[in-house]
Design an enzyme around this catalytic site. Structure first.
Site, PDB file in Angstrom:
ATOM      1  N   TYR A  38       1.227  -0.834  -0.054  1.00  0.00           N
ATOM      2  CA  TYR A  38       0.009   0.009  -0.257  1.00  0.00           C
ATOM      3  C   TYR A  38       1.001   1.233  -0.232  1.00  0.00           C
ATOM      4  O   TYR A  38       1.277   2.897   1.190  1.00  0.00           O
ATOM      5  CB  TYR A  38      -0.941  -0.260   1.851  1.00  0.00           C
ATOM      6  CG  TYR A  38      -2.372   0.508   0.964  1.00  0.00           C
ATOM      7  CD1 TYR A  38      -2.916   0.527   0.145  1.00  0.00           C
ATOM      8  CD2 TYR A  38      -2.745   1.641   1.917  1.00  0.00           C
ATOM      9  CE1 TYR A  38      -4.183   0.911   0.036  1.00  0.00           C
ATOM     10  CE2 TYR A  38      -3.770   2.453   1.118  1.00  0.00           C
ATOM     11  CZ  TYR A  38      -4.975   2.027   0.509  1.00  0.00           C
ATOM     12  OH  TYR A  38      -6.012   3.061  -0.046  1.00  0.00           O
ATOM     13  N   GLY A  39       1.798   1.651  -1.128  1.00  0.00           N
ATOM     14  CA  GLY A  39       2.842   2.207  -0.781  1.00  0.00           C
ATOM     15  C   GLY A  39       1.964   3.842  -2.152  1.00  0.00           C
ATOM     16  O   GLY A  39       1.083   4.178  -1.503  1.00  0.00           O
ATOM     17  N   ALA A 101      12.296  -4.135  -4.796  1.00  0.00           N
ATOM     18  CA  ALA A 101      13.353  -4.767  -3.903  1.00  0.00           C
ATOM     19  C   ALA A 101      12.207  -5.487  -2.958  1.00  0.00           C
ATOM     20  O   ALA A 101      12.939  -6.575  -2.316  1.00  0.00           O
ATOM     21  CB  ALA A 101      14.077  -3.407  -3.351  1.00  0.00           C
ATOM     22  N   GLN A 103       9.939  -7.379  -3.017  1.00  0.00           N
ATOM     23  CA  GLN A 103       8.674  -8.019  -3.713  1.00  0.00           C
ATOM     24  C   GLN A 103      10.080  -9.897  -3.738  1.00  0.00           C
ATOM     25  O   GLN A 103       9.093 -10.489  -3.044  1.00  0.00           O
ATOM     26  CB  GLN A 103       8.307  -8.502  -5.221  1.00  0.00           C
ATOM     27  CG  GLN A 103       7.881  -7.058  -5.458  1.00  0.00           C
ATOM     28  CD  GLN A 103       7.093  -6.571  -6.941  1.00  0.00           C
ATOM     29  OE1 GLN A 103       8.106  -7.373  -8.126  1.00  0.00           O
ATOM     30  NE2 GLN A 103       6.331  -5.948  -7.349  1.00  0.00           N
ATOM     31  N   HIS A 124       5.135  -4.266 -13.057  1.00  0.00           N
ATOM     32  CA  HIS A 124       5.540  -3.739 -13.491  1.00  0.00           C
ATOM     33  C   HIS A 124       6.771  -5.149 -13.852  1.00  0.00           C
ATOM     34  O   HIS A 124       6.822  -6.024 -13.556  1.00  0.00           O
ATOM     35  CB  HIS A 124       7.261  -2.472 -12.903  1.00  0.00           C
ATOM     36  CG  HIS A 124       8.450  -2.538 -12.706  1.00  0.00           C
ATOM     37  ND1 HIS A 124       8.818  -2.057 -14.625  1.00  0.00           N
ATOM     38  CD2 HIS A 124       9.034  -1.545 -11.975  1.00  0.00           C
ATOM     39  CE1 HIS A 124       9.344  -0.975 -14.045  1.00  0.00           C
ATOM     40  NE2 HIS A 124      10.665  -0.963 -13.006  1.00  0.00           N
ATOM     41  N   GLY A 153       1.174   6.231  -9.462  1.00  0.00           N
ATOM     42  CA  GLY A 153       0.081   6.050  -8.618  1.00  0.00           C
ATOM     43  C   GLY A 153      -1.718   6.765  -7.886  1.00  0.00           C
ATOM     44  O   GLY A 153      -2.142   7.226  -8.320  1.00  0.00           O
ATOM     45  N   ASP A 208      10.840   1.535 -19.027  1.00  0.00           N
ATOM     46  CA  ASP A 208       9.860   2.249 -18.321  1.00  0.00           C
ATOM     47  C   ASP A 208      11.377   2.830 -17.201  1.00  0.00           C
ATOM     48  O   ASP A 208      11.599   3.069 -16.588  1.00  0.00           O
ATOM     49  CB  ASP A 208       9.868   1.179 -17.034  1.00  0.00           C
ATOM     50  CG  ASP A 208       8.510   1.815 -16.270  1.00  0.00           C
ATOM     51  OD1 ASP A 208       7.423   2.446 -16.032  1.00  0.00           O
ATOM     52  OD2 ASP A 208       9.403   1.740 -15.099  1.00  0.00           O
ATOM     53  N   GLU A 244      12.205  30.754 -16.196  1.00  0.00           N
ATOM     54  CA  GLU A 244      12.801  30.809 -16.996  1.00  0.00           C
ATOM     55  C   GLU A 244      12.881  29.139 -17.547  1.00  0.00           C
ATOM     56  O   GLU A 244      13.282  28.699 -18.810  1.00  0.00           O
ATOM     57  CB  GLU A 244      13.478  31.234 -18.140  1.00  0.00           C
ATOM     58  CG  GLU A 244      13.105  33.285 -18.518  1.00  0.00           C
ATOM     59  CD  GLU A 244      12.641  33.614 -19.045  1.00  0.00           C
ATOM     60  OE1 GLU A 244      12.350  32.416 -20.146  1.00  0.00           O
ATOM     61  OE2 GLU A 244      11.892  34.115 -19.663  1.00  0.00           O
ATOM     62  N   GLU A 248       7.683  27.989 -16.524  1.00  0.00           N
ATOM     63  CA  GLU A 248       6.774  28.293 -17.381  1.00  0.00           C
ATOM     64  C   GLU A 248       7.093  27.186 -18.034  1.00  0.00           C
ATOM     65  O   GLU A 248       5.475  26.848 -18.722  1.00  0.00           O
ATOM     66  CB  GLU A 248       7.881  29.572 -18.452  1.00  0.00           C
ATOM     67  CG  GLU A 248       7.132  29.594 -20.067  1.00  0.00           C
ATOM     68  CD  GLU A 248       7.699  30.557 -20.262  1.00  0.00           C
ATOM     69  OE1 GLU A 248       8.455  31.953 -20.215  1.00  0.00           O
ATOM     70  OE2 GLU A 248       7.380  30.198 -21.964  1.00  0.00           O
TER      71      GLU A 248
END
Ligand SMILES: NC(=O)c1ccc[n+]([C@@H]2O[C@H](COP(=O)([O-])OP(=O)(O)OC[C@H]3O[C@@H](n4cnc5c(N)ncnc54)[C@H](O)[C@@H]3O)[C@@H](O)[C@H]2O)c1
Ligand SMILES: CC(C)(O)[C@@H](O)C(=O)O
Ligand SMILES: [Mg+2]
Ligand SMILES: [Mg+2]
Length: 349
Positions: A38-39, A101, A103, A124, A153, A208, A244, A248
């Site tokens: 739940y990040g 990581a 995971q 991913h 997310g 990605d 600049e 902008e």
């Protein structure tokens, strides 16, 4: 699935018109979807799924800030919010949304609940593509699928609440049930994707990692810093240099690019600006091309993945990242930016 022409190349895409939410709900009507983690992606995907009417639970470590955040967001301990293993046990689809990581560390606990016919979902291509480095090798009798939202997310949730949608890529790595494709597309629609474009796990992770290190995050900060430095060294004030370089761009010009493309943004600037931009974009391309080539080679060799695994697996990785973010925030350029943002009229309402 529709065929669409992207600048002369025809690709497969899936839209909400041909795969409406009602169809996604039908496809997944007997599934329990567990969002693990739940990040940043976890809240966006789980809340969108819940609001879209899917049967979704959250799996998260107890006694953590993000467990408390899940409770604050309306997930109920023992009913829709569980410890990671309990959620994996209840699930028929496990959405593995821990940091890449984490995971690796948590994989044995997830793997033991991957019984035949379940689906393992990633956002991913990292874990499965670099399996020689992550050790993530799913059992052969589960579906392995991916929906990779192309943005934060936070944006996934915000756009959903605005009735819009962030685009995602999708891929099937393993189809054990014969249902992997309908499952992945239904999940892509369920998490709030605007449309879905086809990829593979490997192509997703290579592009990605290149994108976020390149124009999306790394290169943009690098080019901002270089221009800001040159302006400051030549006597321009911080407010002028920041305006600049950044303000902008984010407030006036990038929204125009997003709306109708680069040439349209150029066409809405002076002929003086157009002449200069048309002359200078190629030298900038040529100067950065070798850096992009080197970056892609590092990604393809697995070196960027390894660097991320090594640094983000350390116990104090969060403190280290926060320290580096603090340095960025406290640089003169971004301090000037904070003052500039505070002066936007809408902030003073
Ligand atoms: N951040 C994004 O917006 C984004 C966008 C597209 C894809 N992705 C992918 O989605 C996945 C999730 O990324 P994220 O940025 O949401 O993750 P994150 O870094 O926000 O972490 C998610 C969760 O992991 C938990 N966690 C960390 N270490 C843990 C451990 N050792 N044991 C148990 N839990 C642990 C955290 O508590 C958190 O709840 C990744 O594969 C990422 O590449 C992220
Ligand atoms: C949001 C990004 C950069 O697109 C994603 O890829 C991530 O890793 O957070
Ligand atoms: Mg990424
Ligand atoms: Mg990305």
């Amino acid at each position: 699935m529709a065929k669409m022409n992207f600048g002369g190349v025809v690709e497969n895409v899936t839209t909400r018109e041909e795969f409406p939410l009602s169809k996604a709900l039908e496809v997944l009507k007997n599934e329990t979807i567990a969002v693990i983690g739940y990040g940043v992606q976890g809240p966006g995907q789980s809340l969108n799924l819940k609001d879209n009417g899917f049967n979704v639970i959250v799996g998260q470590r107890k006694n953590s800030k993000t467990w408390d955040k899940a409770v604050a967001d309306g997930w109920v301990p023992g009913k829709t919010l569980f410890e990671i293993e309990e959620a994996c046990e209840k699930a028929t689809i496990i959405q593995y949304l821990l940091s890449d990581a984490a995971q690796i560390a948590v994989w044995p606990s997830v793997k033991k609940h991957l019984t035949a016919g379940k689906a393992l979902y990633f956002s991913h291509g990292f874990g499965a593509t670099y399996s020689d480095r992550t050790g993530i090798v799913p059992p052969k009798d589960v579906d392995v699928i991916m929906i990779a939202p192309k943005g934060s997310g936070t944006s996934l949730r915000r756009l959903f609440l605005e009735g819009r949608g962030l685009n995602s890529s999708y891929a099937v790595l393993q189809d054990a049930t014969g249902r992997a494709m309908e499952r992945v597309i239904a999940l892509g629609i369920g998490v709030g994707s605007g449309y879905l474009f086809e990829t593979t796990f490997k192509r997703e992770v290579y592009s990605d990692l290149t994108g976020e290190r390149g124009t999306l995050m790394g290169a943009i900060q690098g080019i901002f810093a270089a221009q800001y430095q040159v302006l400051r060294e030549n006597g321009h004030t911080p407010s002028e240099a920041f305006n600049e370089t950044v303000e902008e761009l984010t407030q006036s010009l990038m929204p125009l690019v997003g709306e109708n493309g680069m040439d349209w943004m150029y066409a809405n600037c002076s002929t003086t600006a157009q002449r200069g931009a048309l002359d200078w974009w190629k030298p900038f391309r040529d100067a950065t091309l070798p850096v992009f080539k080197k970056l892609y080679a590092e990604v393809a060799a697995g070196n960027e993945a390894q660097r991320s695994i090594d640094s983000n697996s350390k116990p104090d990785y969060r403190e280290k990242l926060n320290q580096e973010l603090k340095e960025l925030r406290e640089s003169e350029m971004w301090q000037a930016g904070a003052t500039v943002r505070s002066l936007r009229p809408e902030r003073n309402k």
